[in-house]
Design a protein around this motif. Structure first.
Motif, PDB file in Angstrom:
ATOM      1  N   ASN A  66      -2.369  -1.274  -3.575  1.00 12.58           N
ATOM      2  CA  ASN A  66      -3.169  -0.216  -3.436  1.00 12.58           C
ATOM      3  C   ASN A  66      -2.374   1.015  -3.635  1.00 12.58           C
ATOM      4  O   ASN A  66      -1.171   1.359  -2.772  1.00 12.58           O
ATOM      5  CB  ASN A  66      -3.880  -0.252  -1.949  1.00 12.58           C
ATOM      6  N   LEU A  67      -2.751   1.925  -4.422  1.00 14.32           N
ATOM      7  CA  LEU A  67      -2.120   3.295  -4.555  1.00 14.32           C
ATOM      8  C   LEU A  67      -3.098   4.574  -4.538  1.00 14.32           C
ATOM      9  O   LEU A  67      -4.215   4.406  -5.212  1.00 14.32           O
ATOM     10  CB  LEU A  67      -1.342   3.340  -6.026  1.00 14.32           C
ATOM     11  N   THR A  68      -2.785   5.288  -3.553  1.00 11.78           N
ATOM     12  CA  THR A  68      -3.405   6.543  -3.345  1.00 11.78           C
ATOM     13  C   THR A  68      -2.702   7.939  -3.943  1.00 11.78           C
ATOM     14  O   THR A  68      -1.499   7.811  -3.339  1.00 11.78           O
ATOM     15  CB  THR A  68      -4.183   6.684  -2.028  1.00 11.78           C
ATOM     16  N   ILE A  69      -3.064   8.728  -4.417  1.00 11.39           N
ATOM     17  CA  ILE A  69      -2.432   9.801  -5.008  1.00 11.39           C
ATOM     18  C   ILE A  69      -3.570  10.896  -4.621  1.00 11.39           C
ATOM     19  O   ILE A  69      -4.473  11.319  -5.228  1.00 11.39           O
ATOM     20  CB  ILE A  69      -1.942   9.841  -6.339  1.00 11.39           C
ATOM     21  N   ARG A  70      -2.998  12.084  -3.855  1.00  8.70           N
ATOM     22  CA  ARG A  70      -4.323  12.652  -3.503  1.00  8.70           C
ATOM     23  C   ARG A  70      -4.435  13.980  -4.375  1.00  8.70           C
ATOM     24  O   ARG A  70      -5.474  14.567  -4.424  1.00  8.70           O
ATOM     25  CB  ARG A  70      -3.541  13.449  -2.007  1.00  8.70           C
ATOM     26  N   THR A 124       0.966  -1.134   0.034  1.00  7.17           N
ATOM     27  CA  THR A 124      -0.140  -0.069  -0.099  1.00  7.17           C
ATOM     28  C   THR A 124       1.174   1.291   0.070  1.00  7.17           C
ATOM     29  O   THR A 124       1.686   1.650   0.833  1.00  7.17           O
ATOM     30  CB  THR A 124      -1.045   0.122   1.173  1.00  7.17           C
ATOM     31  N   LEU A 125       0.700   2.166  -0.991  1.00  9.16           N
ATOM     32  CA  LEU A 125       1.473   3.397  -1.126  1.00  9.16           C
ATOM     33  C   LEU A 125       0.536   4.534  -1.301  1.00  9.16           C
ATOM     34  O   LEU A 125      -0.562   4.580  -2.020  1.00  9.16           O
ATOM     35  CB  LEU A 125       2.365   3.177  -2.450  1.00  9.16           C
ATOM     36  N   ASN A 126       1.009   5.580  -0.403  1.00  6.91           N
ATOM     37  CA  ASN A 126       0.316   6.911  -0.288  1.00  6.91           C
ATOM     38  C   ASN A 126       1.051   7.848  -0.622  1.00  6.91           C
ATOM     39  O   ASN A 126       1.833   8.121   0.134  1.00  6.91           O
ATOM     40  CB  ASN A 126      -0.605   6.895   0.955  1.00  6.91           C
ATOM     41  N   LEU A 127       0.883   8.511  -1.698  1.00 10.05           N
ATOM     42  CA  LEU A 127       1.618   9.707  -2.210  1.00 10.05           C
ATOM     43  C   LEU A 127       0.616  11.133  -1.942  1.00 10.05           C
ATOM     44  O   LEU A 127      -0.502  10.909  -2.344  1.00 10.05           O
ATOM     45  CB  LEU A 127       2.194   9.800  -3.535  1.00 10.05           C
TER      46      LEU A 127
END
Length: 566
Positions: A509-513, A476-479
Motif C-alpha cells: 500500500n503506497l500513498t503519495i499526497r 504500508t508507506l505514506n509519503l
C-alpha cells in the motif's frame, strides 16, 4: 460481585485461547493419523473460518467441491462482510456468489472503495435488502452518495452503529448532523469530514430531534459557538470525542438551548483550538457533572482544580495534552506546568511530564499526563540542543504508533520504544544520512515496523532506500511526495542497496499526497513490485500516457497492482 469490563474481556480471551488450543490439538491428532483435509469434520472448518477473512474463505474453499461450497455458504462468518482490496471483476464474482445471496443475514458491512459501494448498492434503495444490518462502515464516501442513502438508512430496523468518512468538503454541518440525529436506533456514530465553513450555527429543534446516540466521535472542525446545542441534542450520550473544536469570531443570531442533564455522560475527549477558558468553563458547569474521564488540550492548573472540585465530583481520570505556546509573556512554560505539582494533583494520583524544544523559546512546550495511562500513540520531540530538560520519564511500552518531530535527530536520545510497529517522521532539517538511521534504531526496532509515514518534503532518495533496507517488513508507506531524483532510475538501479530493497521490500500500500508525474511512474513500478494499492494525484493531461505505460509494462512487475485496479 459484579464483573468489571476488564474481567469480562479477560474471560473472553481465555475462552478463545482454550478454543484455539482445542482446534490445534484436533488438527495435530488428525495429522498424526495421516488423514486428508477432506476427512476433517465440518466443525473444524467452522473453527478455521473464524480466523480467516471472508474473501479468503470464499477464494480458498468455495470452488473446491459441493461440500466446501455448502460449508462456505452456511458459515456464521457470512454475517460479516469486510472485503479486502481486489479488482472490480473479482469483487463482482464475490458479490454474486457470497454477498447477494446472504444480504438478508449480513449484520456487519465495511466498504472502503467507491466502486465496491456502487456494485453492492446499484441504487440507494437496495440498501433496504440488508435488513439485518447492525454496523455499517463506509470509507471514502462521496457526499452526494451519502445524501442519496440517508433516507433509506432510516428504514434499517437494526442499524445501531454508523462509521462514515466523507471525501469532499462539507457545505453544511447543520444538514449533516440533522440527518445523523434522525436515525432512530443509532447508538454509535463516528463521522469524519472537513469543512471550510467552521462558523455555521448548528441549531436543531429538540422537539423533532432527540438523538439516541450514546457514543459519538467527530473527526473534523466543529464550531464551539454551537457546542452547547450539540450536547442538548444528545440526552443519552455516554462518550464524546472531538478532534477539533474551533473558536469563532461570528456572533451567533440563534438562541442557545437551555442545558439538559446528561446523567449518562461519563467520558469526554476534546481538542480545543483558541477557545477562551471562561467559555469552556460554562460548558463544563452546564453539562459535565457526571463525567468520570476527561482528555483535554488546554493548560491552567488553578482553573482546572477549581472547575473539577466544584463541578466534576465524579472525575477519576484527567488526561491532559497541551502543545506549543502558553500565550503568557510574563511566565515561562516551567512556571505554568509547575502548578500541576500541588497536593491536589498528587492526592488524585494525576501525574504529568513534559518535553520541549529550546530553540522555540521558554514559552513553548508539550505537557501531558503519564501513569496510569497507557498510550498507544506518542509524539516524541527531539531537540537540536544537547541540553536536555530533566523531567519525569514515563513507561512507553504500550506505544504502538510513534510520531517523531525533530529539527534533526541528534545523539541525545532519551527513550526507546520497544513495541512500536507504526512510525511517523517529520523533520525540519534536510540533513538526513546513515547516522540518522542509526539513531532511529536506538529509538525504535526498525525491523518490527509495518507502517511508515514520512511527513516532510525534499526527501533524499538515498535516505528512503536506506530506511526501507533496515525496515524490511513495512507493508504500508505514506509519503508527502516522491524524492525529486527518482526520475534518474538508471542510477538508482545501479545501487546495490537499491537492488536489494527493490527485490525484498513488502510494500503493498503506497500513498503519495502530492501530484506525481509520468516520469516518476517507472520508479514506483520498479521499486515496489508487490504493490497492490496506489493512492495519489496525477495531472489530467498525463492520464493517457500513464495508462499506456502501465499497460505496456512487464506484467510480472506490476501484476499485483493490475489485479487491484478498479
Amino acid at each position: 460481585m459484579q464483573r468489571t469490563k476488564q474481567q469480562e474481556k479477560d474471560i473472553e480471551q481465555n475462552l478463545r485461547r482454550i478454543q484455539k488450543l482445542q482446534l490445534e490439538n484436533s488438527v495435530t491428532k488428525i495429522n498424526s493419523n495421516k488423514y486428508t483435509m477432506e476427512d476433517f469434520p465440518n466443525e473444524i472448518f467452522y473453527e478455521i473460518f473464524e480466523y480467516l477473512d471472508l474473501y479468503d474463505i470464499y477464494k480458498g474453499f468455495y470452488n473446491l467441491n459441493t461440500r466446501f461450497r455448502d460449508l462456505t455458504i452456511h458459515a456464521n462468518v457470512l454475517t460479516k462482510i469486510n472485503p479486502s482490496i481486489m479488482s472490480n471483476s473479482n469483487f463482482k464474482d464475490y458479490y454474486q456468489n457470497i454477498v447477494k445471496p446472504n444480504q438478508k443475514q449480513i449484520n456487519f458491512l465495511r466498504l472502503i472503495n467507491p466502486f465496491v459501494i456502487n456494485i453492492i448498492f446499484p441504487s440507494p434503495r437496495t440498501i433496504l435488502n440488508f435488513n439485518s444490518l447492525e454496523t455499517l462502515i463506509l470509507d471514502n464516501l462521496h457526499n452526494k452518495k451519502f445524501d442519496e442513502f440517508f433516507d433509506h438508512f432510516m428504514h434499517l430496523p437494526n442499524l445501531h452503529s454508523l462509521n462514515i468518512s466523507l471525501t469532499e468538503c462539507i457545505k453544511s454541518l447543520y444538514i449533516l448532523f440533522c440527518q445523523i440525529f434522525r436515525l432512530p436506533k443509532l447508538k454509535y456514530c463516528k463521522i469524519e469530514y472537513y469543512s471550510e465553513n467552521n462558523e455555521e450555527p448548528l441549531y436543531i429543534d429538540l422537539n423533532y430531534n432527540c438523538s439516541s446516540i450514546e457514543h459519538l466521535i467527530i473527526n473534523g472542525p466543529f464550531p464551539f459557538n454551537t457546542f452547547n446545542n450539540l450536547l442538548c441534542c444528545l440526552p443519552k450520550l455516554k462518550h464524546l470525542s472531538m478532534n477539533s473544536i474551533v473558536g469563532s469570531q461570528m456572533i451567533s443570531e440563534i438562541q442557545e438551548l437551555s442545558p439538559i442533564e446528561l446523567k449518562y455522560f461519563k467520558h469526554i475527549s476534546l481538542k480545543i483550538d483558541y477557545i477562551h477558558f471562561g467559555k469552556f468553563e460554562k460548558i463544563v458547569k452546564d453539562f459535565f457533572h457526571h463525567v468520570q474521564t476527561r482528555d483535554v488540550r488546554s493548560l491552567d492548573a488553578k482553573q482546572y482544580q477549581e472547575l473539577i472540585t466544584s463541578y466534576m465530583p465524579y472525575l477519576r481520570i484527567f488526561d491532559i495534552n497541551h502543545e506549543y505556546s502558553i500565550g503568557k509573556n510574563d511566565l515561562t512554560y516551567h512556571d505554568i506546568i509547575n502548578q500541576f505539582n500541588s497536593s491536589f494533583w498528587i492526592e488524585n494520583k494525576w501525574f504529568f511530564t513534559h518535553q520541549h524544544r529550546r530553540t522555540l523559546g521558554p514559552h513553548t512546550g508539550i505537557f501531558y499526563s503519564t501513569a496510569p495511562y497507557r498510550r498507544k500513540y506518542y509524539t516524541y520531540y527531539l531537540t537540536l540542543n544537547n541540553e536536555v530538560c530533566s523531567h519525569i520519564q514515563e513507561n512507553v511500552n504500550s506505544v504502538k504508533h510513534l510520531h517523531i518531530v525533530s529539527q534533526g535527530i541528534q545523539n541525545n536520545v532519551l527513550n526507546y520504544f520497544p513495541n512500536v510497529n507504526q512510525l511517523s517522521i517529520r523533520y525540519i532539517s534536510k540533513k538526513q544520512n546513515e547516522s540518522t538511521i542509526a539513531i532511529l534504531q536506538r529509538i525504535v526496532p526498525l525491523k518490527q515496523l509495518t507502517t511508515l509515514f514520512i511527513k516532510y518534503i525534499d526527501l533524499p532518495v538515498e535516505y528512503l532506500i536506506k530506511l526501507l533496507y533496515f525496515a524490511p517488513n513495512v507493508h504500508t508507506l505514506n509519503l508527502i511526495e516522491l524524492p525529486s531524483s527518482v526520475t534518474d532510475l538508471k542510477l538508482i538501479k545501479e545501487n546495490e542497496t537499491s537492488k536489494c530493497v527493490s527485490n525484498m521490500n513488502k510494500i503493498e500500500n503506497l500513498t503519495i499526497r502530492r501530484w506525481i508525474t509520468f516520469y516518476e511512474i517507472p520508479f514506483i513500478l520498479h521499486f515496489f513490485p508487490k504493490l497492490k494499492y496506489l493512492k495519489t494525484q496525477i495531472l489530467t493531461h498525463e492520464t493517457r500516457k500513464i495508462i499506456r505505460l502501465l499497460l505496456s509494462e512487464t506484467r510480472n512487475r506490476i501484476r499485483n497492482l493490475l489485479k487491484t485496479t478498479p
